[in-house]
Write a protein that holds these residues in place. Structure first.
Motif, short mmCIF file in Angstrom:
data_model
loop_
_atom_site.label_atom_id
_atom_site.label_comp_id
_atom_site.label_asym_id
_atom_site.label_seq_id
_atom_site.Cartn_x
_atom_site.Cartn_y
_atom_site.Cartn_z
N ALA A 369 0.82 -1.53 0.08
CA ALA A 369 -0.07 -0.07 0.30
C ALA A 369 1.11 1.11 0.43
CB ALA A 369 -0.96 -0.07 1.85
N ASN A 370 2.51 1.19 1.13
CA ASN A 370 2.87 2.23 0.93
C ASN A 370 3.75 2.27 -0.68
OD1 ASN A 370 2.44 3.99 3.28
ND2 ASN A 370 2.49 1.69 4.01
N VAL A 371 4.37 1.19 -0.93
CA VAL A 371 5.32 1.12 -2.19
C VAL A 371 5.00 0.00 -2.95
CG1 VAL A 371 8.40 0.56 -2.19
CG2 VAL A 371 7.12 1.27 -0.01
N PRO A 372 4.06 -0.15 -4.36
CA PRO A 372 3.55 -0.33 -5.22
C PRO A 372 4.51 -1.27 -5.94
CG PRO A 372 2.04 2.02 -4.54
CD PRO A 372 3.49 1.61 -4.12
N VAL A 373 5.34 -0.44 -6.02
CA VAL A 373 6.96 -1.31 -7.17
C VAL A 373 6.83 -2.14 -6.01
CG1 VAL A 373 6.94 0.38 -8.52
CG2 VAL A 373 7.89 0.39 -6.34
N ALA A 374 7.38 -2.11 -5.33
CA ALA A 374 7.62 -3.58 -3.85
C ALA A 374 7.72 -5.12 -4.34
CB ALA A 374 7.13 -3.29 -2.76
N GLU A 375 8.76 -5.68 -4.26
CA GLU A 375 8.72 -7.11 -5.15
C GLU A 375 8.77 -8.05 -3.66
OE1 GLU A 375 11.51 -7.46 -8.34
OE2 GLU A 375 10.24 -6.15 -9.71
N ARG A 376 8.69 -8.70 -4.21
CA ARG A 376 8.81 -10.12 -3.17
C ARG A 376 9.46 -11.30 -2.80
NH1 ARG A 376 2.26 -11.10 -2.91
NH2 ARG A 376 2.77 -10.79 -4.92
N GLU A 377 9.94 -11.37 -1.83
CA GLU A 377 11.74 -12.86 -2.16
C GLU A 377 11.54 -13.46 -0.27
OE1 GLU A 377 15.00 -11.31 -3.98
OE2 GLU A 377 15.65 -12.27 -2.20
N VAL A 378 11.46 -14.58 -0.81
CA VAL A 378 11.93 -15.43 -0.09
C VAL A 378 13.61 -16.30 -0.80
CG1 VAL A 378 11.48 -17.31 0.94
CG2 VAL A 378 9.91 -15.75 0.35
N ASN A 379 14.30 -16.30 0.00
CA ASN A 379 15.37 -16.84 -1.04
C ASN A 379 16.25 -17.92 0.18
OD1 ASN A 379 17.18 -15.26 1.06
ND2 ASN A 379 17.09 -13.96 -0.28
N VAL A 380 16.85 -18.77 0.23
CA VAL A 380 17.23 -19.68 1.86
C VAL A 380 19.19 -19.44 1.19
CG1 VAL A 380 18.04 -21.20 -0.42
CG2 VAL A 380 17.94 -21.82 2.59
N SER A 381 19.61 -19.11 2.47
CA SER A 381 21.38 -19.43 2.42
C SER A 381 21.29 -20.60 3.32
CB SER A 381 21.43 -18.31 3.20
OG SER A 381 21.11 -18.40 4.68
N ARG A 382 22.32 -20.76 3.75
CA ARG A 382 23.39 -22.15 4.81
C ARG A 382 23.82 -21.91 5.52
NH1 ARG A 382 21.11 -26.60 3.11
NH2 ARG A 382 20.71 -27.26 0.76
N ARG A 383 23.51 -22.29 7.13
CA ARG A 383 24.01 -21.62 8.21
C ARG A 383 24.53 -23.06 8.45
NH1 ARG A 383 21.19 -17.25 11.22
NH2 ARG A 383 21.35 -15.67 9.68
N GLY A 384 25.91 -23.90 8.11
CA GLY A 384 26.28 -24.74 8.32
C GLY A 384 25.56 -26.36 7.88
N ARG A 385 24.80 -27.27 8.17
CA ARG A 385 24.22 -27.82 8.00
C ARG A 385 22.45 -27.72 7.62
NH1 ARG A 385 25.49 -33.89 10.21
NH2 ARG A 385 28.14 -34.07 9.59
N ARG A 386 22.04 -26.67 8.29
CA ARG A 386 21.08 -25.69 7.97
C ARG A 386 20.49 -24.79 7.66
NH1 ARG A 386 18.36 -24.99 14.42
NH2 ARG A 386 17.06 -25.71 12.98
N GLU A 387 19.55 -24.76 6.29
CA GLU A 387 18.95 -23.86 6.02
C GLU A 387 17.98 -23.04 6.56
OE1 GLU A 387 18.02 -26.92 2.28
OE2 GLU A 387 16.25 -26.46 3.36
#
Length: 422
Positions: A369-387
């Motif tokens: 509503a405040n930033v209509p051009v914003a895009e949604r993102e879910v990404n993954v990184s690894r910390r040791g063996r955990r995501e």
């Protein structure tokens, strides 16, 4: 009396224009001068006016410094790129506002004089009323997009006139073509001042909502005129239109001197003290309406004698240019032309993807509503063996990232602004 059909001019709903005599206030050209428009960076003329007042009252000196806040440093382009906690000299701030049209400097000045930019905007609006600018409301010091920040060509003419009358000792800042700061030279965006003989100021402005705006002063044969053009479809047609209406007015004054009230054309008087209310600019009454639609206000004595073909060309050049509106010169004060969207806000980090997705879904309505051009993102990184799954909103500029996090944090939500790198 011959009249111009206004239909072509008003095909551009952002357009308005006015030419007045700086000394007498006589109106020499008028199109929609009382209809509200967006000021864009012409706003900075009021910011500078209040800064000049503070200097004249002895509250601040040209060699004093303003400190740069975090909020000021995050303002979008056009900007100097001031770092949080740094300082900028008052005189440099004036040059940056007038020549570079720096949005970060506008916030610095507003906070330095008003405490906060919103409080300074109240002072700006109050001063507008004192000067006779009855249709202007300010919400920020820069002219960055705000739907409540409105003005008229008439009011911008009043402000331009009062800057000239009240602060002649500071008018030279509007005549400068460049200034140096931090190892760089910044040049004026006012191409009318640079290319038109006798033109010597004042300020450009552009946002997508406003179109291309310009306030210009020019002096010829002892007559100083002030021209305002709002809502040009391009900087080129705006500038051409400004030259046309100013040159036409100068020719008509020479041809018919009684267009200017001789009683008001007196020798320059001592400047008005800041806060003194001048007589408002005299706006001519509307002409007789045609069968199709009402005529815009035009000084009757001028309308009867002006070169109508010349004015038709002048109006058409700014109102009916159908070229793309994407030639904005980086630095005219536009938040959207040259805006760098390389920021994101991270709103959560989770061990499961669906948790990150759920967080995005929970917050997206308020953020978009405040930033209509914003895009949604879910990404993954690894910390040791955990995501680790990170929930982010991307495609933001620095200011949007900061204000988004401030809103979320006020509601008790976690938020981290991030500058994205390739």
């Amino acid at each position: 009396m011959a009249v111009l059909a206004p239909a072509t001019a008003h095909a551009n709903p952002k357009y308005a224009a006015l030419v007045i005599h700086a000394d007498t206030g006589d109106v020499l050209f008028d199109r929609y001068s009382n209809e509200q428009r967006y000021p864009a960076s012409l706003t900075k003329m009021m910011t500078v006016y209040l800064l000049f007042e503070a200097i004249e009252r002895g509250e601040i000196a040209l060699d004093d410094d303003f400190r740069v806040s975090k909020r000021a440093s995050l303002q979008p382009a056009s900007k100097l790129g001031l770092a949080r906690g740094s300082k900028i000299e008052v005189e440099t701030a004036i040059e940056a506002l007038v020549i570079k049209s720096a949005n970060d400097v506008a916030t610095v000045v507003a906070e330095g004089l008003g405490g906060t930019e919103s409080e300074f905007a109240v002072l700006m609006t109050r001063k507008a009323r004192e000067l006779g600018m009855r249709d202007t409301t300010f919400r920020n010091a820069s002219g960055l997009p705000n739907s409540a920040q409105k003005t008229t060509a008439r009011d911008m003419a009043i402000l331009s006139r009062r800057l000239i009358q009240d602060f002649p000792q500071h008018f030279h800042y509007f005549q400068q073509v460049s200034f140096d700061w931090n190892g760089r030279t910044y040049r004026s965006h006012n191409r009318v001042m640079l290319s038109m003989e006798d033109a010597d100021g004042m300020k450009t402005g552009y946002t997508r909502a406003s179109g291309y705006n310009l306030s210009t002063t020019a002096e010829r044969n002892g007559h100083r005129l002030i021209g305002i053009v709002l809502g040009g479809r391009s900087s080129a047609t705006r500038d051409r239109h400004m030259k046309d209406i100013l040159n036409t007015a100068f020719v008509e004054i020479k041809r018919k001197p009684d267009l200017i009230n001789p009683i008001l054309l007196a020798a320059p008087q001592p400047r008005l003290k800041p806060g003194t209310v001048a007589q408002p600019v005299m706006i001519a009454a509307n002409t007789v309406p045609t069968e199709t639609m009402p005529q815009p206000a035009v000084a009757p004595s001028v309308a009867a004698d002006l070169n109508l073909e010349s004015l038709k060309v002048a109006i058409s050049s700014v109102a009916n240019d159908n070229r793309a509106v994407d030639e904005a010169v980086y630095g005219e004060g536009d938040a959207e032309s040259g805006d760098v969207r390389d920021w994101a806000v991270q709103v959560g980090a989770y061990h499961r993807k669906m948790q990150a997705v759920g967080r995005i879904e929970t917050l997206q309505d308020g953020i978009l509503a405040n930033v209509p051009v914003a895009e949604r993102e879910v990404n993954v990184s690894r910390r040791g063996r955990r995501e680790v799954w990170r929930a982010r909103f991307t495609n933001l500029n620095a200011y949007e990232a900061q204000t988004t996090c401030e809103r979320l944090e006020r509601n008790g939500d976690d938020c981290l602004p991030l500058r994205m790198t390739n």
